[in-house]
Structures are given as C-alpha cells and as structure tokens.
Write a protein that holds these residues in place. Structure first.
Motif, PDB file in Angstrom:
ATOM      1  N   SER A 215       7.568  22.834  16.432  1.00 35.59           N
ATOM      2  CA  SER A 215       8.674  23.364  15.634  1.00 35.59           C
ATOM      3  C   SER A 215       8.625  22.708  14.258  1.00 35.59           C
ATOM      4  O   SER A 215       7.942  21.694  14.062  1.00 35.59           O
ATOM      5  CB  SER A 215      10.008  23.053  16.315  1.00 35.59           C
ATOM      6  OG  SER A 215      10.212  21.648  16.329  1.00 35.59           O
ATOM      7  N   GLN A 216       9.360  23.264  13.314  1.00 36.07           N
ATOM      8  CA  GLN A 216       9.381  22.677  11.976  1.00 36.07           C
ATOM      9  C   GLN A 216       9.910  21.236  11.980  1.00 36.07           C
ATOM     10  O   GLN A 216       9.318  20.373  11.320  1.00 36.07           O
ATOM     11  CB  GLN A 216      10.190  23.547  11.015  1.00 36.07           C
ATOM     12  CG  GLN A 216       9.480  24.816  10.608  1.00 36.07           C
ATOM     13  CD  GLN A 216      10.298  25.663   9.659  1.00 36.07           C
ATOM     14  OE1 GLN A 216      11.533  25.669   9.716  1.00 36.07           O
ATOM     15  NE2 GLN A 216       9.623  26.415   8.801  1.00 36.07           N
ATOM     16  N   PRO A 217      10.996  20.931  12.714  1.00 29.99           N
ATOM     17  CA  PRO A 217      11.478  19.539  12.715  1.00 29.99           C
ATOM     18  C   PRO A 217      10.464  18.550  13.302  1.00 29.99           C
ATOM     19  O   PRO A 217      10.283  17.453  12.769  1.00 29.99           O
ATOM     20  CB  PRO A 217      12.750  19.594  13.573  1.00 29.99           C
ATOM     21  CG  PRO A 217      13.203  21.010  13.512  1.00 29.99           C
ATOM     22  CD  PRO A 217      11.948  21.821  13.400  1.00 29.99           C
ATOM     23  N   VAL A 218       9.790  18.951  14.361  1.00 30.58           N
ATOM     24  CA  VAL A 218       8.797  18.062  14.977  1.00 30.58           C
ATOM     25  C   VAL A 218       7.586  17.904  14.058  1.00 30.58           C
ATOM     26  O   VAL A 218       7.072  16.810  13.871  1.00 30.58           O
ATOM     27  CB  VAL A 218       8.385  18.574  16.376  1.00 30.58           C
ATOM     28  CG1 VAL A 218       7.241  17.757  16.944  1.00 30.58           C
ATOM     29  CG2 VAL A 218       9.582  18.558  17.311  1.00 30.58           C
ATOM     30  N   PHE A 219       7.163  19.007  13.435  1.00 25.74           N
ATOM     31  CA  PHE A 219       6.046  18.977  12.499  1.00 25.74           C
ATOM     32  C   PHE A 219       6.367  18.040  11.330  1.00 25.74           C
ATOM     33  O   PHE A 219       5.522  17.239  10.903  1.00 25.74           O
ATOM     34  CB  PHE A 219       5.770  20.394  12.001  1.00 25.74           C
ATOM     35  CG  PHE A 219       4.486  20.576  11.239  1.00 25.74           C
ATOM     36  CD1 PHE A 219       3.270  20.191  11.768  1.00 25.74           C
ATOM     37  CD2 PHE A 219       4.501  21.179   9.994  1.00 25.74           C
ATOM     38  CE1 PHE A 219       2.084  20.397  11.072  1.00 25.74           C
ATOM     39  CE2 PHE A 219       3.321  21.395   9.295  1.00 25.74           C
ATOM     40  CZ  PHE A 219       2.112  20.997   9.830  1.00 25.74           C
ATOM     41  N   ALA A 220       7.602  18.112  10.833  1.00 27.26           N
ATOM     42  CA  ALA A 220       8.033  17.233   9.746  1.00 27.26           C
ATOM     43  C   ALA A 220       7.972  15.770  10.182  1.00 27.26           C
ATOM     44  O   ALA A 220       7.488  14.915   9.434  1.00 27.26           O
ATOM     45  CB  ALA A 220       9.455  17.590   9.302  1.00 27.26           C
ATOM     46  N   ALA A 221       8.427  15.478  11.382  1.00 28.87           N
ATOM     47  CA  ALA A 221       8.396  14.099  11.885  1.00 28.87           C
ATOM     48  C   ALA A 221       6.965  13.604  12.035  1.00 28.87           C
ATOM     49  O   ALA A 221       6.663  12.453  11.676  1.00 28.87           O
ATOM     50  CB  ALA A 221       9.128  14.009  13.226  1.00 28.87           C
ATOM     51  N   VAL A 222       6.074  14.445  12.529  1.00 25.27           N
ATOM     52  CA  VAL A 222       4.669  14.064  12.696  1.00 25.27           C
ATOM     53  C   VAL A 222       4.029  13.749  11.352  1.00 25.27           C
ATOM     54  O   VAL A 222       3.245  12.807  11.230  1.00 25.27           O
ATOM     55  CB  VAL A 222       3.894  15.191  13.432  1.00 25.27           C
ATOM     56  CG1 VAL A 222       2.397  14.992  13.329  1.00 25.27           C
ATOM     57  CG2 VAL A 222       4.327  15.255  14.887  1.00 25.27           C
TER      58      VAL A 222
ATOM     59  N   SER B 150       0.872  13.245   2.682  1.00 23.73           N
ATOM     60  CA  SER B 150       1.212  14.433   3.478  1.00 23.73           C
ATOM     61  C   SER B 150       0.043  15.408   3.516  1.00 23.73           C
ATOM     62  O   SER B 150      -0.255  15.982   4.560  1.00 23.73           O
ATOM     63  CB  SER B 150       2.442  15.133   2.900  1.00 23.73           C
ATOM     64  OG  SER B 150       3.574  14.312   2.999  1.00 23.73           O
ATOM     65  N   LEU B 151      -0.624  15.583   2.384  1.00 23.14           N
ATOM     66  CA  LEU B 151      -1.775  16.487   2.331  1.00 23.14           C
ATOM     67  C   LEU B 151      -2.916  15.952   3.197  1.00 23.14           C
ATOM     68  O   LEU B 151      -3.563  16.711   3.919  1.00 23.14           O
ATOM     69  CB  LEU B 151      -2.242  16.663   0.883  1.00 23.14           C
ATOM     70  CG  LEU B 151      -3.402  17.621   0.655  1.00 23.14           C
ATOM     71  CD1 LEU B 151      -3.044  19.028   1.130  1.00 23.14           C
ATOM     72  CD2 LEU B 151      -3.797  17.631  -0.810  1.00 23.14           C
ATOM     73  N   LYS B 152      -3.137  14.645   3.166  1.00 28.13           N
ATOM     74  CA  LYS B 152      -4.189  14.048   3.991  1.00 28.13           C
ATOM     75  C   LYS B 152      -3.872  14.194   5.476  1.00 28.13           C
ATOM     76  O   LYS B 152      -4.759  14.524   6.276  1.00 28.13           O
ATOM     77  CB  LYS B 152      -4.380  12.575   3.629  1.00 28.13           C
ATOM     78  CG  LYS B 152      -5.015  12.389   2.275  1.00 28.13           C
ATOM     79  CD  LYS B 152      -5.189  10.933   1.933  1.00 28.13           C
ATOM     80  CE  LYS B 152      -5.766  10.780   0.541  1.00 28.13           C
ATOM     81  NZ  LYS B 152      -5.968   9.386   0.175  1.00 28.13           N
ATOM     82  N   LEU B 153      -2.624  13.952   5.862  1.00 26.70           N
ATOM     83  CA  LEU B 153      -2.233  14.109   7.263  1.00 26.70           C
ATOM     84  C   LEU B 153      -2.323  15.572   7.705  1.00 26.70           C
ATOM     85  O   LEU B 153      -2.760  15.857   8.826  1.00 26.70           O
ATOM     86  CB  LEU B 153      -0.816  13.579   7.488  1.00 26.70           C
ATOM     87  CG  LEU B 153      -0.652  12.065   7.462  1.00 26.70           C
ATOM     88  CD1 LEU B 153       0.830  11.684   7.494  1.00 26.70           C
ATOM     89  CD2 LEU B 153      -1.392  11.427   8.616  1.00 26.70           C
TER      90      LEU B 153
ATOM     91  N   GLU C 143      -3.668  14.871  18.114  1.00 29.03           N
ATOM     92  CA  GLU C 143      -4.011  13.559  18.670  1.00 29.03           C
ATOM     93  C   GLU C 143      -4.533  12.607  17.592  1.00 29.03           C
ATOM     94  O   GLU C 143      -4.395  11.396  17.712  1.00 29.03           O
ATOM     95  CB  GLU C 143      -5.062  13.707  19.777  1.00 29.03           C
ATOM     96  CG  GLU C 143      -4.624  14.528  20.963  1.00 29.03           C
ATOM     97  CD  GLU C 143      -4.700  16.033  20.715  1.00 29.03           C
ATOM     98  OE1 GLU C 143      -5.523  16.472  19.884  1.00 29.03           O
ATOM     99  OE2 GLU C 143      -3.896  16.765  21.329  1.00 29.03           O
ATOM    100  N   ALA C 144      -5.136  13.137  16.559  1.00 33.23           N
ATOM    101  CA  ALA C 144      -5.730  12.305  15.506  1.00 33.23           C
ATOM    102  C   ALA C 144      -4.686  11.613  14.654  1.00 33.23           C
ATOM    103  O   ALA C 144      -4.990  10.581  14.034  1.00 33.23           O
ATOM    104  CB  ALA C 144      -6.642  13.149  14.620  1.00 33.23           C
ATOM    105  N   ILE C 145      -3.472  12.149  14.597  1.00 31.12           N
ATOM    106  CA  ILE C 145      -2.464  11.539  13.736  1.00 31.12           C
ATOM    107  C   ILE C 145      -1.322  10.886  14.502  1.00 31.12           C
ATOM    108  O   ILE C 145      -0.434  10.310  13.894  1.00 31.12           O
ATOM    109  CB  ILE C 145      -1.922  12.534  12.698  1.00 31.12           C
ATOM    110  CG1 ILE C 145      -1.352  13.787  13.348  1.00 31.12           C
ATOM    111  CG2 ILE C 145      -2.985  12.880  11.696  1.00 31.12           C
ATOM    112  CD1 ILE C 145      -0.727  14.745  12.383  1.00 31.12           C
ATOM    113  N   LEU C 146      -1.326  10.981  15.811  1.00 32.98           N
ATOM    114  CA  LEU C 146      -0.263  10.330  16.585  1.00 32.98           C
ATOM    115  C   LEU C 146      -0.680   8.979  17.087  1.00 32.98           C
ATOM    116  O   LEU C 146      -1.755   8.591  17.218  1.00 32.98           O
ATOM    117  CB  LEU C 146       0.134  11.210  17.773  1.00 32.98           C
ATOM    118  CG  LEU C 146       0.864  12.473  17.408  1.00 32.98           C
ATOM    119  CD1 LEU C 146       1.207  13.278  18.659  1.00 32.98           C
ATOM    120  CD2 LEU C 146       2.130  12.192  16.631  1.00 32.98           C
TER     121      LEU C 146
END
Length: 118
Positions: free
Chosen positions: A73-80, A102-105, A115-118
């Motif tokens: 979802s947008q809220p979860v994507f924003a948090a990630v 943000s662009l790099k992530l 998995e690569a960013i969590l």
C-alpha cells in the motif's frame, strides 16, 4: 561476462554497472586506493559519478508499478522508503520526483526487490 565484471561496489553504495570496461578498471583501482586510505571519501564520490551509470529517474507510472509489483500500500511503501505518505502520493501523481536516498532505495527495490532494502 562474470558478475564482478558487470558490477562494482563502493563503500556504502549499492552495486551499479560501470559504463565501460575501462571505467570499471579505473573505478576498481580507485576503490582499492580508497580502502587503503590514499583517496578520501569526497574523491571516491567523484570516481563513482565518473565511472558508474547514473541511477535512472522514475516517472509516476513506474513508481506506482514498482509499488504494486511489491504488493504494498502507499503508507507501507512510504515507510519502507523512509518517506511520508504525502510524498509517495505526490510521486505517483507526478507532482514530485524522488531524489537522493529515496531515489536510490526506489532503484534498489525495483532491481532487487523488497528484501534488499529491509
């Protein structure tokens, strides 16, 4: 071409492809000098910018596509991505464009998955 020939790793950055075999060799040498302390962080960043392909820009459709591909979802994507819901809404609406970290992530999530960013 083996994996090490395609990508290089710099301190605290993601793996990105070199623009050419010559620039890959230059970057690999500079990375070694940086590890040994002969090149400072600022100079290493200059070598990164010179030798490595830039991170692509994403338009609103691509950003939404990445989010839906990750099934977020947008809220979860924003948090990630460590940003606000408002920012993600503006990205997907085309009013703003991701920059910096943000662009790099976003690029990392696109290429390697969640998995690569969590």
């Amino acid at each position: 071409m083996n994996k090490t020939a395609k990508t290089t790793k710099t301190p605290k950055t993601t793996k990105r492809k070199a623009q050419s075999p010559i620039l890959e060799a230059v970057h690999e040498t500079a990375t070694g000098f940086h590890r040994l302390g002969f090149i400072d962080k600022r100079k290493m960043q200059a070598y990164d910018a010179l030798c490595l392909e830039p991170i692509p820009d994403y338009d609103s459709k691509q950003i939404k596509g990445i989010r839906t591909k990750l099934n977020l979802s947008q809220p979860v994507f924003a948090a990630v991505l460590n940003t606000t819901l408002s920012t993600v809404v503006q990205w997907e609406g085309g009013k703003k464009h991701p920059r910096g970290t943000s662009l790099k992530l976003l690029n990392l999530a696109d290429r390697k998955g969640l998995e690569a960013i969590l």
